[in-house]
Design a protein around this motif. Structure first.
Motif, PDB file in Angstrom:
ATOM      1  N   SER A 287     -16.480 -21.945  -8.422  1.00  0.00           N
ATOM      2  CA  SER A 287     -17.346 -23.103  -8.661  1.00  0.00           C
ATOM      3  C   SER A 287     -16.581 -24.392  -8.968  1.00  0.00           C
ATOM      4  O   SER A 287     -17.148 -25.477  -8.880  1.00  0.00           O
ATOM      5  CB  SER A 287     -18.301 -22.806  -9.826  1.00  0.00           C
ATOM      6  OG  SER A 287     -17.571 -22.500 -11.010  1.00  0.00           O
ATOM      7  N   LYS A 288     -15.323 -24.292  -9.315  1.00  0.00           N
ATOM      8  CA  LYS A 288     -14.531 -25.455  -9.737  1.00  0.00           C
ATOM      9  C   LYS A 288     -13.834 -26.104  -8.541  1.00  0.00           C
ATOM     10  O   LYS A 288     -12.611 -26.050  -8.386  1.00  0.00           O
ATOM     11  CB  LYS A 288     -13.497 -25.038 -10.790  1.00  0.00           C
ATOM     12  CG  LYS A 288     -14.074 -24.300 -11.977  1.00  0.00           C
ATOM     13  CD  LYS A 288     -14.870 -25.223 -12.887  1.00  0.00           C
ATOM     14  CE  LYS A 288     -15.284 -24.502 -14.170  1.00  0.00           C
ATOM     15  NZ  LYS A 288     -16.049 -25.368 -15.072  1.00  0.00           N
ATOM     16  N   LYS A 289     -14.604 -26.763  -7.676  1.00  0.00           N
ATOM     17  CA  LYS A 289     -14.050 -27.346  -6.463  1.00  0.00           C
ATOM     18  C   LYS A 289     -13.024 -28.429  -6.771  1.00  0.00           C
ATOM     19  O   LYS A 289     -11.968 -28.506  -6.112  1.00  0.00           O
ATOM     20  CB  LYS A 289     -15.167 -27.919  -5.604  1.00  0.00           C
ATOM     21  CG  LYS A 289     -14.674 -28.479  -4.272  1.00  0.00           C
ATOM     22  CD  LYS A 289     -15.822 -28.970  -3.408  1.00  0.00           C
ATOM     23  CE  LYS A 289     -15.304 -29.513  -2.075  1.00  0.00           C
ATOM     24  NZ  LYS A 289     -16.398 -29.972  -1.199  1.00  0.00           N
TER      25      LYS A 289
ATOM     26  N   ASP B  68     -17.333 -16.278  -3.592  1.00  0.00           N
ATOM     27  CA  ASP B  68     -17.828 -15.484  -4.709  1.00  0.00           C
ATOM     28  C   ASP B  68     -17.482 -14.035  -4.414  1.00  0.00           C
ATOM     29  O   ASP B  68     -18.149 -13.371  -3.622  1.00  0.00           O
ATOM     30  CB  ASP B  68     -19.340 -15.658  -4.857  1.00  0.00           C
ATOM     31  CG  ASP B  68     -19.917 -14.826  -6.008  1.00  0.00           C
ATOM     32  OD1 ASP B  68     -19.127 -14.164  -6.718  1.00  0.00           O
ATOM     33  OD2 ASP B  68     -21.154 -14.845  -6.182  1.00  0.00           O
ATOM     34  N   THR B  69     -16.416 -13.537  -5.021  1.00  0.00           N
ATOM     35  CA  THR B  69     -15.951 -12.189  -4.710  1.00  0.00           C
ATOM     36  C   THR B  69     -16.910 -11.110  -5.188  1.00  0.00           C
ATOM     37  O   THR B  69     -16.791  -9.955  -4.778  1.00  0.00           O
ATOM     38  CB  THR B  69     -14.558 -11.932  -5.323  1.00  0.00           C
ATOM     39  OG1 THR B  69     -14.591 -12.217  -6.725  1.00  0.00           O
ATOM     40  CG2 THR B  69     -13.506 -12.805  -4.650  1.00  0.00           C
ATOM     41  N   ALA B  70     -17.855 -11.475  -6.040  1.00  0.00           N
ATOM     42  CA  ALA B  70     -18.843 -10.503  -6.494  1.00  0.00           C
ATOM     43  C   ALA B  70     -19.938 -10.273  -5.463  1.00  0.00           C
ATOM     44  O   ALA B  70     -20.681  -9.290  -5.541  1.00  0.00           O
ATOM     45  CB  ALA B  70     -19.480 -10.968  -7.805  1.00  0.00           C
ATOM     46  N   ASN B  71     -20.032 -11.162  -4.486  1.00  0.00           N
ATOM     47  CA  ASN B  71     -21.105 -11.105  -3.493  1.00  0.00           C
ATOM     48  C   ASN B  71     -20.556 -10.581  -2.175  1.00  0.00           C
ATOM     49  O   ASN B  71     -20.123 -11.351  -1.313  1.00  0.00           O
ATOM     50  CB  ASN B  71     -21.716 -12.498  -3.312  1.00  0.00           C
ATOM     51  CG  ASN B  71     -22.837 -12.510  -2.294  1.00  0.00           C
ATOM     52  OD1 ASN B  71     -23.407 -11.462  -1.962  1.00  0.00           O
ATOM     53  ND2 ASN B  71     -23.151 -13.687  -1.787  1.00  0.00           N
ATOM     54  N   VAL B  72     -20.588  -9.279  -1.989  1.00  0.00           N
ATOM     55  CA  VAL B  72     -20.033  -8.675  -0.787  1.00  0.00           C
ATOM     56  C   VAL B  72     -20.780  -9.119   0.461  1.00  0.00           C
ATOM     57  O   VAL B  72     -20.193  -9.246   1.542  1.00  0.00           O
ATOM     58  CB  VAL B  72     -20.043  -7.130  -0.912  1.00  0.00           C
ATOM     59  CG1 VAL B  72     -19.654  -6.467   0.405  1.00  0.00           C
ATOM     60  CG2 VAL B  72     -19.082  -6.694  -2.015  1.00  0.00           C
ATOM     61  N   SER B  73     -22.068  -9.411   0.331  1.00  0.00           N
ATOM     62  CA  SER B  73     -22.858  -9.836   1.487  1.00  0.00           C
ATOM     63  C   SER B  73     -22.403 -11.182   2.036  1.00  0.00           C
ATOM     64  O   SER B  73     -22.719 -11.534   3.177  1.00  0.00           O
ATOM     65  CB  SER B  73     -24.346  -9.908   1.129  1.00  0.00           C
ATOM     66  OG  SER B  73     -24.576 -10.917   0.151  1.00  0.00           O
ATOM     67  N   GLY B  74     -21.648 -11.942   1.253  1.00  0.00           N
ATOM     68  CA  GLY B  74     -21.166 -13.240   1.703  1.00  0.00           C
ATOM     69  C   GLY B  74     -19.778 -13.212   2.317  1.00  0.00           C
ATOM     70  O   GLY B  74     -19.260 -14.256   2.735  1.00  0.00           O
TER      71      GLY B  74
ATOM     72  N   ASN C 219      -5.171 -10.692  -3.942  1.00  0.00           N
ATOM     73  CA  ASN C 219      -6.476 -10.456  -4.567  1.00  0.00           C
ATOM     74  C   ASN C 219      -6.374 -10.711  -6.067  1.00  0.00           C
ATOM     75  O   ASN C 219      -6.082  -9.815  -6.855  1.00  0.00           O
ATOM     76  CB  ASN C 219      -6.942  -9.020  -4.295  1.00  0.00           C
ATOM     77  CG  ASN C 219      -7.404  -8.821  -2.873  1.00  0.00           C
ATOM     78  OD1 ASN C 219      -8.289  -9.520  -2.384  1.00  0.00           O
ATOM     79  ND2 ASN C 219      -6.804  -7.858  -2.180  1.00  0.00           N
ATOM     80  N   ASN C 220      -6.618 -11.966  -6.444  1.00  0.00           N
ATOM     81  CA  ASN C 220      -6.413 -12.382  -7.830  1.00  0.00           C
ATOM     82  C   ASN C 220      -7.700 -12.708  -8.576  1.00  0.00           C
ATOM     83  O   ASN C 220      -7.756 -12.567  -9.798  1.00  0.00           O
ATOM     84  CB  ASN C 220      -5.501 -13.611  -7.851  1.00  0.00           C
ATOM     85  CG  ASN C 220      -5.512 -14.307  -9.192  1.00  0.00           C
ATOM     86  OD1 ASN C 220      -4.985 -13.796 -10.182  1.00  0.00           O
ATOM     87  ND2 ASN C 220      -6.133 -15.481  -9.247  1.00  0.00           N
ATOM     88  N   ALA C 221      -8.744 -13.153  -7.885  1.00  0.00           N
ATOM     89  CA  ALA C 221      -9.947 -13.657  -8.551  1.00  0.00           C
ATOM     90  C   ALA C 221     -10.497 -12.648  -9.550  1.00  0.00           C
ATOM     91  O   ALA C 221     -10.580 -11.446  -9.272  1.00  0.00           O
ATOM     92  CB  ALA C 221     -11.017 -13.995  -7.518  1.00  0.00           C
ATOM     93  N   GLY C 222     -10.882 -13.141 -10.728  1.00  0.00           N
ATOM     94  CA  GLY C 222     -11.428 -12.230 -11.729  1.00  0.00           C
ATOM     95  C   GLY C 222     -11.935 -12.964 -12.949  1.00  0.00           C
ATOM     96  O   GLY C 222     -11.677 -14.158 -13.135  1.00  0.00           O
TER      97      GLY C 222
END
Length: 283
Positions: free
Chosen positions: A67-69, A92-98, A124-127
């Motif tokens: 979210s922090k563009k 958004d790594t939580a949204n697999v559909s995206g 793969n760092n996002a968390g």
């Protein structure tokens, strides 16, 4: 002066001496594009340092942000000052559909900004960090952490396999909490232990393509991770410091260089390893 003879290219190198090369080999030699690393969660904290250190090694970088563009664009600007190219994409790594849409966006950016079809490295760092005792952890929190720290990592890697160059690499970010424990991080620590295991499976399955897969496991670091608990709470900071052999709490710039190293030829024989970068925490 170059000219083509029956699918070959002749290049004048001295006087009337010509070097004859297959056309496809000549085209490869003409390519001067840098290798490209995709680093998720690269807008701040550890991810920002990974991006900057990787660019310092001469790689172009694509970072993602949730979210922090504006923060992400500042990292992009810093990378460009180094002399490398960079782009920030929302993910958004939580949204697999995206993930399919993200892959399409990534491919468009690779073609338009980097004149490339593929990436060479995936980090793969996002968390996120959520501190909750087992007795108070909701299913919603469990699912959120699982989607970001394991499911998202698994399926993002799966989606990008066909645009990851042979001979490249994957770096999965784990945690010291997969080895030692701190109350309130049961879900996070267990998921990171899963990442350690997944790394070995990926290394086994992708090895025939020359793709190296390793885990970097940071210890306690002074960032805004988990609400800045280690950075901002003096009592927690002091407690953590006492557990570290090097007698200080880690900083973001303690981690990025290790990730950057794994994205270079210097690490060409490092594979299926868990590299803990914790200063010797809880040894």
């Amino acid at each position: 002066m170059n000219f083509t003879i029956f699918g070959l290219i002749a290049s004048k190198i001295q006087g009337s001496t010509y070097l004859i090369l297959p056309l496809n080999l000549k085209l490869k030699m003409m390519s001067t594009g840098k290798k490209i690393a995709l680093i998720t969660g690269g807008s701040r904290g550890l991810g920002k340092d990974m991006a900057l250190k990787t660019a310092a090694k001469g790689l172009d970088v694509v970072i993602t942000y949730h979210s922090k563009k504006e923060e992400a664009e500042r990292v992009v600007a810093e990378i460009k000052k180094i002399g490398c190219h960079a782009v920030a994409l929302q993910l958004d790594t939580a949204n697999v559909s995206g993930l399919d849409e993200f892959k399409r966006n990534l491919q468009q950016v690779l073609q338009s900004e980097f004149k490339a079809e593929n990436i060479d490295f995936l980090v793969n760092n996002a968390g996120i960090g959520i501190n909750q005792p087992i007795a108070e952890t909701s299913e919603e929190t469990f699912d959120l952490l699982t989607n970001i720290h394991f499911k998202g990592v698994f399926f993002l890697t799966q989606r990008l396999l066909d645009i990851l160059n042979d001979g490249g690499g994957i770096v999965n970010i784990s945690s010291g909490l997969a080895r030692f424990t701190m109350p309130g991080y049961s879900v996070y620590g267990a998921l990171k232990a899963g990442i350690d295991s997944l790394t070995r499976y990926e290394a086994k399955e992708f090895g025939k393509r020359g793709i190296r897969v390793n885990t970097v496991a940071p210890g306690a670091i002074e960032t805004d991770f988990g609400g800045g608990l280690v950075r901002d709470n003096k009592q927690v900071n002091q407690h953590v410091k006492q557990s570290i052999a090097l007698d200080r709490v880690g900083q973001a710039d303690d981690i990025g260089g290790v990730v950057a190293f794994l994205c270079t030829e210097d690490a060409k024989w490092v594979n299926a390893q868990r590299i803990e970068v914790s200063g010797g925490q809880n040894i």
